[in-house]
Design a protein around this motif. Structure first.
Motif, PDB file in Angstrom:
ATOM      1  N   LEU A 114       0.854  -1.180   0.000  1.00 41.43           N
ATOM      2  CA  LEU A 114       0.000   0.000   0.000  1.00 41.43           C
ATOM      3  C   LEU A 114       0.892   1.232   0.000  1.00 41.43           C
ATOM      4  N   SER A 115       0.731   2.098  -0.967  1.00 42.85           N
ATOM      5  CA  SER A 115       1.502   3.337  -0.974  1.00 42.85           C
ATOM      6  C   SER A 115       0.989   4.249   0.133  1.00 42.85           C
ATOM      7  N   ALA A 116       1.773   5.268   0.435  1.00 48.39           N
ATOM      8  CA  ALA A 116       1.303   6.296   1.356  1.00 48.39           C
ATOM      9  C   ALA A 116       0.162   7.064   0.703  1.00 48.39           C
ATOM     10  N   LEU A 146      -8.263   2.337   2.821  1.00 41.14           N
ATOM     11  CA  LEU A 146      -8.248   0.920   2.469  1.00 41.14           C
ATOM     12  C   LEU A 146      -7.656   0.095   3.609  1.00 41.14           C
ATOM     13  N   ALA A 147      -6.614   0.579   4.240  1.00 41.95           N
ATOM     14  CA  ALA A 147      -6.017  -0.123   5.374  1.00 41.95           C
ATOM     15  C   ALA A 147      -7.027  -0.296   6.502  1.00 41.95           C
ATOM     16  N   GLN A 148      -7.821   0.720   6.754  1.00 41.19           N
ATOM     17  CA  GLN A 148      -8.841   0.616   7.800  1.00 41.19           C
ATOM     18  C   GLN A 148      -9.882  -0.442   7.463  1.00 41.19           C
ATOM     19  N   ASN A 192       4.943   2.239   2.620  1.00 38.72           N
ATOM     20  CA  ASN A 192       5.822   3.369   2.900  1.00 38.72           C
ATOM     21  C   ASN A 192       5.042   4.526   3.511  1.00 38.72           C
ATOM     22  N   GLY A 193       3.837   4.229   4.005  1.00 38.80           N
ATOM     23  CA  GLY A 193       2.982   5.252   4.600  1.00 38.80           C
ATOM     24  C   GLY A 193       2.902   5.093   6.104  1.00 38.80           C
ATOM     25  N   LEU A 194       3.273   6.117   6.851  1.00 39.80           N
ATOM     26  CA  LEU A 194       3.244   6.032   8.310  1.00 39.80           C
ATOM     27  C   LEU A 194       1.818   5.893   8.830  1.00 39.80           C
ATOM     28  N   HIS A 195       0.879   6.609   8.248  1.00 36.49           N
ATOM     29  CA  HIS A 195      -0.514   6.500   8.697  1.00 36.49           C
ATOM     30  C   HIS A 195      -1.098   5.138   8.323  1.00 36.49           C
ATOM     31  N   VAL A 196      -0.714   4.626   7.181  1.00 36.50           N
ATOM     32  CA  VAL A 196      -1.163   3.280   6.783  1.00 36.50           C
ATOM     33  C   VAL A 196      -0.650   2.248   7.777  1.00 36.50           C
ATOM     34  N   VAL A 216       5.105  -4.613   7.036  1.00 38.85           N
ATOM     35  CA  VAL A 216       6.499  -4.301   6.743  1.00 38.85           C
ATOM     36  C   VAL A 216       6.572  -2.826   6.356  1.00 38.85           C
ATOM     37  N   LEU A 217       7.291  -2.030   7.149  1.00 32.70           N
ATOM     38  CA  LEU A 217       7.462  -0.610   6.867  1.00 32.70           C
ATOM     39  C   LEU A 217       8.798  -0.409   6.161  1.00 32.70           C
TER      40      LEU A 217
END
Length: 281
Positions: A105-107, A114-116, A132-136, A149-150
């Protein structure tokens, strides 16, 4: 007097379209208002002088709309723009997530939504998500059977992690599908507001067997500073039903699958329409 009255009516119509959708194209207004290109541009110029819209190449946008080539607003600002459309797009994109997959998932605000939705649906697990998204990553954190995986990297104003570290992480991975939010989309493909973010998004696309782009209709016609990929590199585009007829026709010819998500649909997938375009044979 009649000309002035008609000009006022046209400008009110243009402003209403911008307020409703965040952006409007000159070509669409020419067709809708049945006037010349020059007349529409003159009306937009009048609205811009009054501070009611901002002129951009090929149309007009709301004054706060993130459409400049290098403009990169913060996450909280972007989260409030086209929220109903983004929610519908995220809901439709969820159909491309399957248990046992590895996805990236991109930032971005739509991928965050979508993550939610992924978190809310235990039937999609086990699942491995690279982002690569901190909020994701925050939205996915701490869930059972959900490995996150961040990528690491340098933080942007919109809380994306980009740069050589992020690119190297993505370059070492292979996932089933990438879900990519974009700054802009047009006939030449997807774009980002800066070089580093575009490079990381390109790495994100390359590591995936298939790519789904998530976008709301206001991104169409926006061109960011740096190119991510062409339409021929995108398998699926999920966009809300506010997309113009011309844009829809072009996308149907350019990608394998176009999914139209209806913001008025509520919480069920009944308003989602999929067009198997047959492009990219």
């Amino acid at each position: 007097m009649l000309f002035d009255m008609l000009a006022t009516q046209r400008q009110e119509r243009i402003l209403a379209e911008v307020l409703a959708h965040g952006a409007v194209r000159v070509a669409d207004l020419v067709e809708a208002l049945d006037v010349s290109d020059m007349t529409v541009r003159r009306d937009i110029a009048e609205l811009a002088r009054a501070g009611l819209v901002r002129r951009v190449h090929g149309g007009a946008v709301a004054p706060e709309s993130p459409s400049r080539a290098t403009e990169e607003p913060g996450f909280e600002a972007k989260r409030t723009w086209s929220s109903a459309e983004k929610t519908a797009v995220a809901r439709a994109a969820l159909a491309d997530v399957e248990p046992g997959q590895s996805i990236v998932l991109s930032a971005g605000t739509t991928t965050w939504l979508l993550a939610q939705l992924i978190v809310a649906d235990p039937a999609l697990r086990p699942l491995t998500v690279v982002t690569n998204g901190l909020h994701v990553a925050d939205a996915l954190h701490g869930q059972r059977d959900l490995e996150v995986v961040l990528t690491g990297g340098t933080r942007t104003p919109s809380d994306a992690l980009v740069g050589p570290v992020a690119d190297a992480t993505l370059g070492a991975l292979r996932v089933d599908r990438a879900f990519l939010g974009v700054h802009g989309l047009d006939v030449d493909g997807a774009t980002a507001p800066n070089l580093a973010e575009a490079a990381t998004d390109r790495a994100l696309v390359r590591c995936a067997a298939a790519t789904t782009v998530l976008t709301d209709h206001t991104k169409w016609g926006t061109v960011g500073l740096a190119r991510i990929c062409g339409l021929d590199e995108i398998d699926t585009i999920v966009v809300d039903t506010g997309i113009s007829r011309d844009a829809r026709t072009h996308l149907e010819a350019a990608v394998d699958r176009l999914v139209l998500a209806d913001p008025a649909d509520g919480t069920t997938p009944a308003g989602v329409r999929t067009t198997p375009t047959g492009a990219n044979p």
